[in-house]
Design an enzyme around this catalytic site. Structure first.
Site, PDB file in Angstrom:
ATOM      1  N   TYR A  79       8.663  10.909  -2.693  1.00  0.00           N
ATOM      2  CA  TYR A  79       9.059   9.888  -1.884  1.00  0.00           C
ATOM      3  C   TYR A  79      10.866  10.081  -1.881  1.00  0.00           C
ATOM      4  CZ  TYR A  79      12.003   5.702  -3.062  1.00  0.00           C
ATOM      5  OH  TYR A  79      12.614   5.052  -3.046  1.00  0.00           O
ATOM      6  N   LYS A 102       6.409  -6.772  -6.967  1.00  0.00           N
ATOM      7  CA  LYS A 102       6.297  -4.588  -6.918  1.00  0.00           C
ATOM      8  C   LYS A 102       5.721  -4.898  -8.205  1.00  0.00           C
ATOM      9  CE  LYS A 102       9.669  -2.346  -5.614  1.00  0.00           C
ATOM     10  NZ  LYS A 102      11.373  -1.696  -6.005  1.00  0.00           N
TER      11      LYS A 102
HETATM   12  N1  LIG Z   1      14.251  -0.916  -5.834  1.00  0.00           N
HETATM   13  C1  LIG Z   1      15.137   0.045  -5.759  1.00  0.00           C
HETATM   14  O1  LIG Z   1      15.666   0.089  -7.371  1.00  0.00           O
HETATM   15  C2  LIG Z   1      15.318   0.545  -5.044  1.00  0.00           C
HETATM   16  C3  LIG Z   1      15.709   2.162  -5.191  1.00  0.00           C
HETATM   17  C4  LIG Z   1      16.297   3.342  -4.218  1.00  0.00           C
HETATM   18  C5  LIG Z   1      15.511   2.782  -3.266  1.00  0.00           C
HETATM   19  N2  LIG Z   1      15.396   2.069  -2.924  1.00  0.00           N
HETATM   20  C6  LIG Z   1      14.481   2.041  -1.249  1.00  0.00           C
HETATM   21  O2  LIG Z   1      15.754   0.028  -1.008  1.00  0.00           O
HETATM   22  C7  LIG Z   1      13.902  -0.231  -0.011  1.00  0.00           C
HETATM   23  C8  LIG Z   1      13.987  -1.791  -0.338  1.00  0.00           C
HETATM   24  O3  LIG Z   1      13.006  -0.802  -1.668  1.00  0.00           O
HETATM   25  P1  LIG Z   1      12.593  -3.174  -2.010  1.00  0.00           P
HETATM   26  O4  LIG Z   1      12.681  -2.256  -4.019  1.00  0.00           O
HETATM   27  O5  LIG Z   1      12.795  -3.958  -1.888  1.00  0.00           O
HETATM   28  O6  LIG Z   1      10.991  -2.136  -2.288  1.00  0.00           O
HETATM   29  P2  LIG Z   1       9.782  -3.624  -1.970  1.00  0.00           P
HETATM   30  O7  LIG Z   1       8.110  -2.518  -2.006  1.00  0.00           O
HETATM   31  O8  LIG Z   1       9.649  -4.949  -2.526  1.00  0.00           O
HETATM   32  O9  LIG Z   1       9.818  -3.410  -0.226  1.00  0.00           O
HETATM   33  C9  LIG Z   1       9.745  -2.724   0.780  1.00  0.00           C
HETATM   34  C10 LIG Z   1       8.650  -3.200   1.836  1.00  0.00           C
HETATM   35  O10 LIG Z   1       8.452  -2.266   3.258  1.00  0.00           O
HETATM   36  C11 LIG Z   1       7.348  -2.810   3.228  1.00  0.00           C
HETATM   37  N3  LIG Z   1       5.777  -2.038   3.744  1.00  0.00           N
HETATM   38  C12 LIG Z   1       6.400  -1.054   3.227  1.00  0.00           C
HETATM   39  N4  LIG Z   1       5.144  -0.583   4.186  1.00  0.00           N
HETATM   40  C13 LIG Z   1       5.386  -0.745   5.507  1.00  0.00           C
HETATM   41  C14 LIG Z   1       4.518  -0.557   6.307  1.00  0.00           C
HETATM   42  N5  LIG Z   1       3.885   0.558   6.414  1.00  0.00           N
HETATM   43  N6  LIG Z   1       5.287  -0.884   7.743  1.00  0.00           N
HETATM   44  C15 LIG Z   1       5.572  -2.157   7.288  1.00  0.00           C
HETATM   45  N7  LIG Z   1       6.363  -2.843   6.813  1.00  0.00           N
HETATM   46  C16 LIG Z   1       6.161  -2.002   5.083  1.00  0.00           C
HETATM   47  C17 LIG Z   1       6.707  -3.836   1.892  1.00  0.00           C
HETATM   48  O11 LIG Z   1       5.486  -4.431   1.920  1.00  0.00           O
HETATM   49  C18 LIG Z   1       7.352  -4.440   1.826  1.00  0.00           C
HETATM   50  O12 LIG Z   1       8.007  -5.434   2.192  1.00  0.00           O
HETATM   51  C19 LIG Z   1      13.326   0.805  -0.074  1.00  0.00           C
HETATM   52  O13 LIG Z   1      12.873   1.245   1.183  1.00  0.00           O
HETATM   53  C20 LIG Z   1      12.955   1.570  -1.193  1.00  0.00           C
HETATM   54  O14 LIG Z   1      12.935   2.709  -1.016  1.00  0.00           O
HETATM   55  C21 LIG Z   1      14.427   0.398  -3.702  1.00  0.00           C
END
Ligand SMILES: NC(=O)c1ccc[n+]([C@@H]2O[C@H](COP(=O)([O-])OP(=O)(O)OC[C@H]3O[C@@H](n4cnc5c(N)ncnc54)[C@H](O)[C@@H]3O)[C@@H](O)[C@H]2O)c1
Length: 339
Positions: free
Chosen positions: A165, A204
């Site tokens: 990741y 999540k």
């Molecule tokens: N929440 C955190 O603490 C955090 C920290 C660092 C980075 N991020 C990044 O921020 C972004 C959002 O994270 P989040 O916490 O909202 O996670 P999340 O998993 O709630 O959101 C990701 C979304 O992407 C969608 N998704 C996944 N695979 C997909 C695909 N193949 N096609 C279309 N949609 C797809 C999922 O259904 C989900 O709605 C992500 O890129 C994550 O890596 C989050």
């Protein structure tokens, strides 16, 4: 919401067409409602595959998008997989002004390198091409996981990812950097989120923040379970509202780049458990369990000097304030089905 009447920039997003990939997820859906609330004449398009019942080898769902995160949303939803070009072609009818690319395998404990790289990296080329064609601003989600277990403070440009990741996000940063050089007129900004917590993360499940997980343990009448020595394990926890702020400010950067999004004020897991118990009016103590992870990251602290200087990013929400405002949401969701 703490500052729901607050807009974070002078940009008028009304009459703008805005793509939010991953818009059914935690961060994406909060962005959706920020625009809908503050700019009712913006056209917001959510692209998300939503959740199926498919799981990874670790037992977690392959995607966490949930319709319940979007109840009340008045814009367009396109259900599609970013790995599928035919699905992405469904977006060709739109000309976007802004693209917020949040869709990803967000589970840091998925070790199937092929699917993580395909999903997080390949799709980025396609979306950058679309941003270029549409003359759209591209703001994408990178991650503090690009730093691996490097000592604090974590500073942009010194990364050492330690899982697929983190590596996928690190590669996105390299791609964005080169794309910016080749296309100097484009606005492309990556945001390295640290540990985000706040409303709409519930779905999540096991990958949600410790704030909500410990909150529900306490509401069940159990002592919060922490690794031994949790008063010495510190993370840079950042409230979702400050993450929304960063995304908005990233639309007008002084210069393209990838920027840290944290508070720069790390706090311990013990602090979270203590603040939750105080806010919930209980004292169940703490149950300590051995930490099974070798090389576990003990301290993160975002160096936010570049995000302050180039984005004007200014985190506003303290852990105490963020948890206090989150309590009604945590209580309301307690015991509800996460599927
Ligand atoms: N929440 C955190 O603490 C955090 C920290 C660092 C980075 N991020 C990044 O921020 C972004 C959002 O994270 P989040 O916490 O909202 O996670 P999340 O998993 O709630 O959101 C990701 C979304 O992407 C969608 N998704 C996944 N695979 C997909 C695909 N193949 N096609 C279309 N949609 C797809 C999922 O259904 C989900 O709605 C992500 O890129 C994550 O890596 C989050």
């Amino acid at each position: 919401m703490l500052h729901n009447t607050m807009t974070y920039s002078d940009t008028n997003f009304n009459n703008k067409t805005i793509l939010i990939t991953g818009g059914a997820g935690f961060i994406g859906s909060n962005l959706v409602f920020y625009f809908q609330y503050n700019y009712p004449d913006s056209q917001v398009v959510v692209f998300d595959c939503f959740r199926s019942e498919a799981t990874f080898a670790n037992g977690n769902l392959q995607s966490f998008g949930h319709y319940k995160n979007l109840i009340g949303f008045k814009g367009d939803v396109v259900c599609g997989n970013i790995n599928n070009k035919a699905d992405l072609a469904l977006l060709s009818d739109y000309k976007f002004d802004y693209m917020f690319h949040q869709a990803a395998i967000s589970d840091t404990r998925v070790y199937d390198q092929e699917i993580v790289m395909q999903t997080n990296v390949n799709s980025f080329y396609d979306l950058l091409k679309k941003a270029k064609n549409d003359d759209a601003v591209m703001v994408y989600a990178s991650s503090a996981a690009t730093y691996g277990s490097l000592p604090s403070p974590q500073t942009e440009g010194k990364e050492n990812p330690e899982n697929p990741y983190g590596f996928s996000k690190y590669m996105m940063d390299q791609i964005a950097y080169r794309y910016s050089l080749d296309n100097p007129d484009m606005t492309i900004v990556g945001l390295k989120f640290f540990n985000v917590y706040g409303p709409r993360e519930y779905y999540k499940a096991k990958t949600s923040s410790m704030v909500i997980q410990l909150g529900h343990q306490i509401l069940s009448g159990n002592a919060p379970r922490l690794f031994e020595g949790s008063n010495q394990i510190l993370r840079d926890f950042i409230n979702i509202e400050d993450v929304v702020q960063a995304n908005i400010k990233a639309c007008n950067p002084k210069q393209n780049g990838t920027y840290n999004v944290g508070t720069s004020n790390p706090r311990s897991f013990q602090d979270i458990a203590d603040i939750l118990q105080q806010e919930l009016g209980v004292d169940l103590g703490t149950e300590y369990i051995p930490n099974p992870y070798a090389g576990y990251q003990k301290h993160t602290q975002a160096d936010i000097s570049a995000s302050q200087a180039n984005l004007g990013f200014d985190p506003l929400v303290s852990l105490e304030e963020g948890i206090k405002a989150y309590i009604p949401d945590i209580k309301q969701l307690h015991g509800t089905d996460v599927s």
